[in-house]
Design a protein around this motif. Structure first.
Motif, mmCIF file in Angstrom:
data_model
loop_
_atom_site.group_PDB
_atom_site.id
_atom_site.type_symbol
_atom_site.label_atom_id
_atom_site.label_comp_id
_atom_site.label_asym_id
_atom_site.label_seq_id
_atom_site.Cartn_x
_atom_site.Cartn_y
_atom_site.Cartn_z
ATOM 1 N N SER A 70 0.853 -1.179 0.000
ATOM 2 C CA SER A 70 0.000 0.000 0.000
ATOM 3 C C SER A 70 0.893 1.235 0.000
ATOM 4 C CB SER A 70 -0.899 0.020 1.236
ATOM 5 O OG SER A 70 -0.105 0.178 2.414
ATOM 6 N N LEU A 71 0.326 2.382 -0.286
ATOM 7 C CA LEU A 71 1.101 3.611 -0.281
ATOM 8 C C LEU A 71 1.686 3.877 1.102
ATOM 9 C CD1 LEU A 71 2.039 6.101 -1.854
ATOM 10 C CD2 LEU A 71 -0.101 7.232 -1.193
ATOM 11 N N GLU A 72 0.898 3.614 2.139
ATOM 12 C CA GLU A 72 1.374 3.856 3.510
ATOM 13 C C GLU A 72 2.517 2.916 3.869
ATOM 14 O OE1 GLU A 72 -1.773 3.375 2.604
ATOM 15 O OE2 GLU A 72 -2.468 5.465 2.787
ATOM 16 N N ALA A 73 2.391 1.639 3.491
ATOM 17 C CA ALA A 73 3.446 0.669 3.795
ATOM 18 C C ALA A 73 4.718 1.004 3.033
ATOM 19 C CB ALA A 73 2.968 -0.747 3.466
ATOM 20 N N MET A 74 4.572 1.435 1.788
ATOM 21 C CA MET A 74 5.750 1.802 1.001
ATOM 22 C C MET A 74 6.469 2.981 1.638
ATOM 23 S SD MET A 74 6.044 3.382 -2.850
ATOM 24 C CE MET A 74 5.783 5.037 -2.145
ATOM 25 N N ARG A 75 5.719 3.997 2.025
ATOM 26 C CA ARG A 75 6.334 5.180 2.623
ATOM 27 C C ARG A 75 7.023 4.852 3.943
ATOM 28 N NH1 ARG A 75 1.574 9.692 1.404
ATOM 29 N NH2 ARG A 75 2.309 10.259 -0.695
ATOM 30 N N GLU A 76 6.425 3.963 4.706
ATOM 31 C CA GLU A 76 7.022 3.589 5.987
ATOM 32 C C GLU A 76 8.366 2.880 5.764
ATOM 33 O OE1 GLU A 76 6.006 0.877 9.949
ATOM 34 O OE2 GLU A 76 4.457 1.262 8.441
ATOM 35 N N ARG A 77 8.393 1.933 4.829
ATOM 36 C CA ARG A 77 9.646 1.222 4.562
ATOM 37 C C ARG A 77 10.685 2.159 3.942
ATOM 38 N NH1 ARG A 77 8.248 -4.918 2.456
ATOM 39 N NH2 ARG A 77 6.579 -5.354 3.942
ATOM 40 N N GLU A 78 10.234 3.021 3.062
ATOM 41 C CA GLU A 78 11.142 3.963 2.416
ATOM 42 C C GLU A 78 11.778 4.908 3.434
ATOM 43 O OE1 GLU A 78 10.927 7.653 -0.783
ATOM 44 O OE2 GLU A 78 9.325 6.167 -0.746
ATOM 45 N N ALA A 79 10.973 5.415 4.362
ATOM 46 C CA ALA A 79 11.494 6.315 5.392
ATOM 47 C C ALA A 79 12.515 5.601 6.270
ATOM 48 C CB ALA A 79 10.346 6.851 6.241
ATOM 49 N N GLY A 80 12.298 4.300 6.538
ATOM 50 C CA GLY A 80 13.246 3.553 7.346
ATOM 51 C C GLY A 80 14.592 3.396 6.672
ATOM 52 N N LEU A 81 14.583 3.356 5.339
ATOM 53 C CA LEU A 81 15.826 3.223 4.585
ATOM 54 C C LEU A 81 16.489 4.566 4.319
ATOM 55 C CD1 LEU A 81 14.677 0.611 1.923
ATOM 56 C CD2 LEU A 81 16.547 0.275 3.526
ATOM 57 N N PHE A 82 15.711 5.494 3.779
ATOM 58 C CA PHE A 82 16.275 6.721 3.235
ATOM 59 C C PHE A 82 15.976 7.963 4.064
ATOM 60 C CE2 PHE A 82 15.522 3.797 -0.299
ATOM 61 C CZ PHE A 82 16.785 3.743 -0.856
ATOM 62 N N GLY A 83 15.197 7.810 5.128
ATOM 63 C CA GLY A 83 14.850 8.953 5.954
ATOM 64 C C GLY A 83 13.619 9.676 5.435
#
Length: 392
Positions: A70-83
């Motif tokens: 989902s968009l929310e799950a993608m953003r959460e994982r992305e933030a964990g990697l790239f801030g």
């Protein structure tokens, strides 16, 4: 006096438990287009900037790993990697990117002016004119801008070992499909790791199965999941030549240096919709005319300039207010001197709100099979990007 050690020995951060380091040397296969502080110039000092490279890894992580999220799950994982920015939670990046310049390369000009001529000539050995056109001088800007060739650099990534699979996937996708600087979707700034053999179509399929997470990506996120691609035994310049021939398919003209009218429907569609045409172009080539704009799927905006003053030059642009462009879903770049990859990302073909002629006339970009059969370069394929891929 105490000896001052070089940076990489004296000041390199110590490796914390659970941390991994990935280090690779790269060279550019094609010229670097811009990428510096000044528009259209590469920075001669910080030729490859860590922030820009990190942005590329972020984009290609989404393309490779957002499938099924989902968009929310993608953003959460992305933030964990790239801030993430302060307004999005203010999360620090777990990935550290360091770039060490090995060779700054040299500037070369794809275009030059001959004495007594007002129109620039191309140096095809530097970069093909068809994809380098923003670098040539024009009435608004008299500069012929340079590119930078021969660049080499060392990339060093530091990250928690638990994130290794995600980082490796982003790096894999960037190495094979991305690049540095501007116009990477048309092959500029293509990178390759030194000492690594370029993939064949068979080996790339195996890599794809390993790194690309299957499933539909969030709406509007360009994705490798569901994308279409080919590896072709052609150089970058050969692919550009075929791309140019496909997009500019025309009838033969009365003179060899003056091609005839386009096989594509857009020129006649513009004349019909806007109610203006030169006398010799008043009758559309296709009867009945196809009042559609399939080449808008290659990216927007498209500048349509007719040489005859009675024909209505215009632009094909996104219809929604505040939307200025649509990045092309089509990407091609070299993997080696005579091997290239051509990719159609799974993403939107038209921007939200649709497409219009500048000034307000909304237009359609999707063809029917019957219409495609009447447009010579498509050979009956209604998807123009797929038609190009098929003909390579």
């Amino acid at each position: 006096m105490r000896k001052v050690l070089p940076y990489q020995d004296a000041y390199r951060p110590s490796l914390e438990p659970g941390q991994a380091v990935l280090e690779r040397d790269y060279r550019l296969l094609t010229p670097l287009f811009g990428g510096g502080v000044n528009p259209k110039y590469a920075d001669p000092v910080s030729t490859v900037r860590a922030t820009s490279l990190k942005g590329q890894l972020r984009f290609w992580w989404r393309a490779a790993r957002a499938g099924g999220l989902s968009l929310e799950a993608m953003r959460e994982r992305e933030a964990g990697l790239f801030g993430s920015a302060a307004g999005e939670g203010g999360q620090a990046s777990l990935l550290q990117v360091e770039v060490e310049r090995l060779d700054p390369g040299e500037e070369k000009h794809p275009f030059y002016l001959e004495a007594g001529r007002s129109f620039p000539k191309n140096r095809p050995e530097v970069a093909p004119a068809y994809v380098a056109f923003p670098l040539q001088s024009n009435k608004q800007d008299p500069n012929n801008y340079p590119v930078r060739t021969g660049v080499r650099f060392r990339l060093r990534l530091r990250y928690p070992q638990a994130l290794g699979e995600e980082i490796e996937a982003a790096l894999w996708a960037w190495e094979r499909f991305g690049g540095l600087g501007g116009r990477t979707r048309r092959g500029f700034g293509a990178v390759w790791p030194e000492g690594v053999s370029p993939p064949t179509e068979q080996t790339l399929k195996a890599e794809w199965a390993r790194y690309v997470r299957p499933g539909e990506a969030p709406k509007g996120v360009p994705s490798l999941s569901g994308a279409k691609w080919r590896v072709v035994e052609r150089s970058w310049r050969e692919v550009v030549e075929r791309y140019q021939k496909f997009r500019q398919s025309r009838n033969p003209g009365q003179q060899s240096n003056r091609p005839g009218r386009s096989h594509w429907p857009e020129p006649d569609a513009i004349r019909v919709i806007l109610g203006r045409s030169a006398a010799k172009h008043r009758q559309p080539l296709l009867q009945p005319p196809v009042l559609k704009f399939p080449r808008a799927q290659f990216g927007l905006p498209i500048i349509v300039h007719f040489k005859d003053t009675d024909d209505p030059s215009t632009r094909i642009v996104p219809a929604a207010e505040g939307v200025e462009r649509l990045a092309s879903p089509l990407l091609f770049r070299p993997l080696a001197e005579r091997r290239s990859v051509v990719l159609i990302l799974q993403t939107l073909r038209t921007p939200p709100g649709g497409v219009k002629l500048e000034g307000g006339k909304e237009v359609n970009t999707q063809l029917t099979k019957e219409e495609a059969r009447r447009i010579a370069p498509l050979r009956g394929e209604p998807d123009p990007l797929q038609a190009f891929l098929d003909q390579l």
